[in-house]
Design a protein around this motif. Structure first.
Motif, PDB file in Angstrom:
ATOM      1  N   HIS A  18       1.402   5.302  -2.034  1.00  0.00           N
ATOM      2  CA  HIS A  18       0.934   6.346  -2.970  1.00  0.00           C
ATOM      3  C   HIS A  18       2.208   7.056  -3.442  1.00  0.00           C
ATOM      4  O   HIS A  18       2.285   8.275  -3.409  1.00  0.00           O
TER       5      HIS A  18
ATOM      6  N   LYS B 283      -0.463   3.413  -5.919  1.00  0.00           N
ATOM      7  CA  LYS B 283      -1.789   3.926  -6.256  1.00  0.00           C
ATOM      8  C   LYS B 283      -1.685   5.270  -6.965  1.00  0.00           C
ATOM      9  O   LYS B 283      -0.798   6.068  -6.657  1.00  0.00           O
TER      10      LYS B 283
ATOM     11  N   HIS C 198      -6.074   0.196   6.433  1.00  0.00           N
ATOM     12  CA  HIS C 198      -6.203   1.132   7.571  1.00  0.00           C
ATOM     13  C   HIS C 198      -6.849   0.399   8.747  1.00  0.00           C
ATOM     14  O   HIS C 198      -6.170  -0.010   9.655  1.00  0.00           O
TER      15      HIS C 198
ATOM     16  N   ASP D   8       2.203   2.857   3.485  1.00  0.00           N
ATOM     17  CA  ASP D   8       1.232   3.894   3.096  1.00  0.00           C
ATOM     18  C   ASP D   8       1.961   5.122   2.541  1.00  0.00           C
ATOM     19  O   ASP D   8       1.372   6.202   2.479  1.00  0.00           O
TER      20      ASP D   8
ATOM     21  N   HIS E  48      -9.690   1.566   0.902  1.00  0.00           N
ATOM     22  CA  HIS E  48      -9.283   2.343   2.080  1.00  0.00           C
ATOM     23  C   HIS E  48     -10.482   2.340   3.022  1.00  0.00           C
ATOM     24  O   HIS E  48     -11.507   2.947   2.716  1.00  0.00           O
TER      25      HIS E  48
ATOM     26  N   HIS F 261       0.869  -1.201   0.000  1.00  0.00           N
ATOM     27  CA  HIS F 261       0.000   0.000   0.000  1.00  0.00           C
ATOM     28  C   HIS F 261       0.896   1.237   0.000  1.00  0.00           C
ATOM     29  O   HIS F 261       1.428   1.627   1.033  1.00  0.00           O
TER      30      HIS F 261
HETATM   31 ZN   LIG Z   1      -3.529   5.010   1.332  1.00  0.00          ZN
END
Ligand SMILES: [Zn+2]
Ligand SMILES: N=CN[C@@H](CCC(=O)O)C(=O)O
Length: 416
Positions: free
Chosen positions: A81, A148, A275, A326, A252, A79
């Motif tokens: 970004h 992502k 999460h 994350d 998410h 996960h």
């Molecule tokens: Zn995220």
């Protein structure tokens, strides 16, 4: 040409099947002591006790003495970004001074600030910034990444972010799975009315996702189903469209409350729900029954000063658990998954062995890569770490120390 990493104090093989591990199996490392791993080309050719190593089987094999060291699978970050432009260090200081993450977001900062910066950045510059970031992440032990989009929120900018993820895979050689997160936030231009909001969601479903699929730029779709982002009903529309286009799903979920995200992930049989700071026993049972991997992001809890997902309850209720950085410009810009592994112990209350499984095999399984990475067994890709210690628990005990002596990716020594 083969390389034998010999006489390691511990080899964490994680031998076993490809299913994500849950319950007591989350702590199964299938550890060998005084053991050797042979890498041939891109693959692991042999693993076993050093006493059984037969060098004659590998003519010309080069030997690297790993006595006093640990060999373990390279980390898998399921996960991130990590493709974004600019920074939000100003918001970090505001939050450290007491400002609230959700309030900053609602006021047009937060994710929308990164959207403005990312939209205004060329593909080559975005690639350059992201390449520096992912290279540092690899130095911290990860060789496989989920990436992502979601800082574009319009067709062109979403495609640009995903093209950068593709280039990190094809030009830079990282193992990447890409996720279209066009449903990350309602963009500023769609915030004026309910009709504009509905139009944006329709555009995600009927324009952006189809174009992404047509260009072959994503493996997954994701939706941020939470307070201030998308409702469960809106999330279902996005996941329905994505599923219809043949994408696998991630969600998410439950970052700010019991907002329906975990249920949504279970109802759609998502690969992963992420999460999960607020999760009831009922929601855990739904995830378990639906075979959804629960991905915990302890760095984000720490940075935002929020509760940690209850890792013990997830393990005890038989939900397979993964962990991830994350890595993003706002809620957690941590790049170091081996440090996050330690946070999963201190914050989410995983045992060190469980955290290793969560950051390797289970993360790989959530990305459909359990047959490729996450275990040190014959035939798997030679993605592995050499730790400068004789006990893997030092990743937690000495959290943050530079214990990673070398990183191998597809048989190539890329760090150390
Ligand atoms: Zn995220
Ligand atoms: N929660 C939603 N998205 C990101 C944060 C993105 C941002 O703040 O830029 C996350 O996973 O934490």
């Amino acid at each position: 040409m083969a390389v034998a990493l010999t006489k390691a104090a511990q080899v964490l093989t994680l031998a076993g099947d490809q299913a994500p591990r849950a319950g007591a199996a989350m702590a199964e490392l299938a550890m060998l002591e005084h053991a050797t791993v042979v890498v041939e080309g891109e693959r692991i050719a042999w693993v076993g006790p050093h006493a059984e190593f037969d060098a004659a089987r590998f003519p010309g094999v080069e030997t690297l003495d790993c006595a006093g060291k640990v060999l373990m699978p390279a980390l898998v970050d399921p996960h991130t970004h990590l493709v974004w432009a600019g920074h939000r260090r100003d918001e970090l200081e505001l939050r450290l001074g007491g400002a609230d993450y959700e309030a900053i977001f609602a006021a047009g900062g937060g994710i929308l600030s990164s959207v403005r910066q990312t939209r205004a950045t060329s593909e080559d510059e975005l690639y350059a910034q992201s390449l520096r970031r992912i290279t540092r992440m690899r130095a911290c032990g990860a060789t496989t990444f989920e990436i992502k989009s979601g800082y574009g929120l319009d067709l062109e900018s979403e495609l640009r972010q995903l093209r950068v993820a593709r280039r990190l895979r094809d030009e830079a050689g990282f193992r990447v799975k890409a996720t279209c997160l066009a449903a990350h936030a309602i963009p500023q231009e769609a915030r004026g009315s309910r009709a504009a909001r509905a139009k944006f969601i329709d555009e995600v479903c009927t324009v952006i996702l189809p174009a992404v699929v047509e260009a072959g730029l994503a493996d997954y779709a994701d939706v941020f189903c939470d307070r201030g982002a998308f409702t469960k009903t809106e999330g279902a529309m996005v996941l329905d469209a994505a599923h219809g286009l043949g994408l696998s799903l991630r969600v998410h979920a439950n970052e700010f409350g019991h907002t329906g995200g975990a249920e949504l992930a279970a109802e759609f049989g998502a690969a992963s729900a992420d999460h999960l700071l607020y999760l009831s026993g009922e929601e855990r049972a739904m995830l378990r029954e639906a075979g959804v991997v629960a991905t915990m992001l302890p760095g984000t809890s720490m940075v935002l000063g929020k509760p940690f997902a209850d890792g013990r309850a997830l393990v005890e209720d038989g939900v397979p658990v993964a962990i991830a950085t994350d890595c993003n410009p706002g809620s957690c810009a941590f790049e170091n998954l081996s440090m996050v592994l330690a946070l999963a112990c201190y914050g989410n209350k995983l045992a060190p062995a469980e955290a290793v499984v969560a950051a390797t095999h289970n993360a790989a399984a959530s990305l459909g890569l359990a047959g490729e990475v996450g275990r040190l067994v014959e035939g798997m890709s030679a993605d592995l770490l050499v730790l400068e210690t004789d006990d893997y628990r030092d990743l937690v005990y000495h959290a943050g120390s530079p214990l990673i002596g070398a990183v191998y990716s597809r048989g190539e020594r890329v760090v150390g």
